[in-house]
Design an enzyme around this catalytic site. Structure first.
Site, short mmCIF file in Angstrom:
data_model
loop_
_atom_site.label_atom_id
_atom_site.label_comp_id
_atom_site.label_asym_id
_atom_site.label_seq_id
_atom_site.Cartn_x
_atom_site.Cartn_y
_atom_site.Cartn_z
N ASP A 13 -7.38 -47.14 -18.38
CA ASP A 13 -6.86 -47.82 -19.65
C ASP A 13 -6.90 -47.18 -21.02
O ASP A 13 -7.60 -46.05 -20.99
CB ASP A 13 -7.65 -49.42 -19.50
CG ASP A 13 -7.22 -50.30 -20.98
OD1 ASP A 13 -6.16 -50.06 -21.18
OD2 ASP A 13 -8.32 -51.02 -21.60
N SER A 14 -6.72 -47.88 -21.95
CA SER A 14 -6.95 -47.33 -23.39
C SER A 14 -8.33 -47.31 -23.67
O SER A 14 -9.07 -46.37 -24.36
CB SER A 14 -6.14 -47.82 -24.45
OG SER A 14 -6.44 -49.32 -24.83
N CYS A 76 -3.91 -51.15 -17.30
CA CYS A 76 -3.15 -51.46 -18.69
C CYS A 76 -1.87 -51.83 -18.63
O CYS A 76 -0.98 -51.36 -18.15
CB CYS A 76 -3.30 -49.83 -19.33
SG CYS A 76 -2.50 -50.05 -21.01
N GLU A 153 -12.87 -53.86 -29.01
CA GLU A 153 -13.49 -52.48 -29.07
C GLU A 153 -14.57 -52.40 -30.09
O GLU A 153 -15.52 -51.49 -30.01
CB GLU A 153 -12.44 -51.51 -29.30
CG GLU A 153 -11.37 -51.29 -28.07
CD GLU A 153 -11.97 -50.69 -26.96
OE1 GLU A 153 -13.01 -50.01 -27.06
OE2 GLU A 153 -11.64 -50.89 -25.73
N CYS A 185 -2.84 -58.46 -21.63
CA CYS A 185 -3.47 -56.98 -21.91
C CYS A 185 -4.84 -57.21 -21.17
O CYS A 185 -5.59 -58.32 -21.37
CB CYS A 185 -3.67 -57.06 -23.48
SG CYS A 185 -4.80 -55.88 -24.05
N HIS A 187 -7.69 -56.23 -21.89
CA HIS A 187 -8.77 -56.40 -22.70
C HIS A 187 -9.07 -57.89 -23.01
O HIS A 187 -10.10 -58.33 -23.34
CB HIS A 187 -8.54 -56.16 -24.18
CG HIS A 187 -8.86 -54.57 -24.45
ND1 HIS A 187 -7.86 -53.53 -24.02
CD2 HIS A 187 -9.73 -53.77 -24.97
CE1 HIS A 187 -8.38 -52.33 -24.33
NE2 HIS A 187 -9.45 -52.46 -24.90
N1 DGL Z 1 -5.65 -53.07 -22.26
C1 DGL Z 1 -4.20 -52.34 -22.56
C2 DGL Z 1 -3.47 -53.39 -22.09
O1 DGL Z 1 -3.49 -53.88 -20.95
C3 DGL Z 1 -4.22 -51.57 -23.96
C4 DGL Z 1 -4.49 -52.39 -25.32
C5 DGL Z 1 -4.35 -51.54 -26.44
O2 DGL Z 1 -4.88 -50.36 -26.43
O3 DGL Z 1 -3.75 -51.74 -27.33
O4 DGL Z 1 -2.20 -53.36 -22.59
#
Ligand code: DGL
Length: 279
Positions: A13-14, A76, A153, A185, A187
């Site tokens: 993931d990011s 992600c 984050e 997402c 996150h």
């Molecule tokens: N967690 C990621 C997703 O599922 C990326 C979120 C990001 O870095 O903007 O899209």
């Protein structure tokens, strides 16, 4: 590749979002060894162009293959939405994405479906198309939520400002009387407590992380690649600051991980010169 069964699964993931997928893996497939990569130096991914994202995923997959993974799970949604098909055609390792498993999970649940996701995921229409393919009668409303990832984050989950932002993003979906909400997402699962305090109680939340792990298990069974030996400890790697990731992820992991730093671009350059020497 040698013994596939004992090889790790790679997930990436990011940043911290993929930990929601990691936790689902720990829960559903506790015997698997895992390598987790977070591209923290380049987050957020959500405002990147498809071209940039495809290149980032290419670099991550090249590194993951060199670590001997048997399978990669894109933890992600943004990468799954814009890069999955291209990446699958470029690499031999099986790669799973979140969109189709998440869309199927949502369609099983309801007909008035809300999606919250990054701008790149919303712009791709990947979820909308996948949902309509499974059930053409479903209705889908999408909201891009660019403020969530930076808030998560920077560890501001319990900040009153975060709740106000969530209210702003969710209200248009509540106004449409959705019955189902997809966390588009990875996150966002970290904010589920905030969402619950805002959403009407009949709205069912779908976390595609759980569905992609079910798909991973099916794929492993199909290939005969399920691990039966004791798993290795999870290996964590980031492109940014390892200490910061260790500190922030501890809250979600329940332990302080050991985190290494990886320079993906240097790795790519080394790979290219090695293959040039071979030729
Ligand atoms: N967690 C990621 C997703 O599922 C990326 C979120 C990001 O870095 O903007 O899209």
């Amino acid at each position: 590749m040698g013994n596939q069964q004992q090889s790790p699964i790679g997930i990436f993931d990011s940043g911290l979002g993929g930990i929601t997928v990691l936790r689902a893996l720990y829960h559903q497939l506790p015997q698997e060894s895992i390598i987790y990569f977070a591209d923290t130096d380049r987050l957020p991914y959500g405002n990147r162009s498809p071209e940039e994202l495809i290149q980032f995923v290419r670099e991550i997959l090249t590194w993951m293959e060199a670590q001997g993974v048997k399978m990669v799970v894109m933890a992600c949604n943004t990468c799954s939405a814009v890069a999955l098909d291209i990446i699958r055609s470029e690499f031999n390792t099986p790669v799973l994405g979140l969109i189709l498993p998440g869309a199927r999970g949502a369609v099983r649940q309801g007909k008035r479906i809300g999606l919250i996701a990054t701008q790149a995921t919303v712009s791709s229409n990947a979820y909308k198309n996948a949902i309509l393919e499974v059930n053409a009668a479903a209705e889908v409303w999408q909201v891009a939520c660019p403020e969530f990832v930076p808030l998560i984050e920077s560890n501001r989950i319990n900040d009153p400002h975060t709740k106000r932002v969530a209210q702003k993003y969710l209200q248009p979906l509540i106004d449409q009387d959705i019955d189902t909400l997809i966390f588009g997402c990875t996150h966002y699962r970290h904010l589920s407590g905030v969402f619950k305090s805002i959403l009407p109680s009949h709205v069912v939340c779908i976390d595609p992380a759980e569905h992609v792990v079910t798909a991973t298990e099916q794929e492993l069974e199909l290939m005969g690649w399920k691990n039966t030996a004791p798993p290795m400890p999870t290996r964590f790697a980031v492109s940014g600051c390892p200490e910061q990731f260790a500190q922030l992820s501890q809250r979600w992991l329940g332990y302080m991980p050991t985190v290494e730093q990886v320079a993906l671009q240097d790795f790519m350059t080394a790979e290219i010169s090695v293959s040039a020497t071979r030729e």
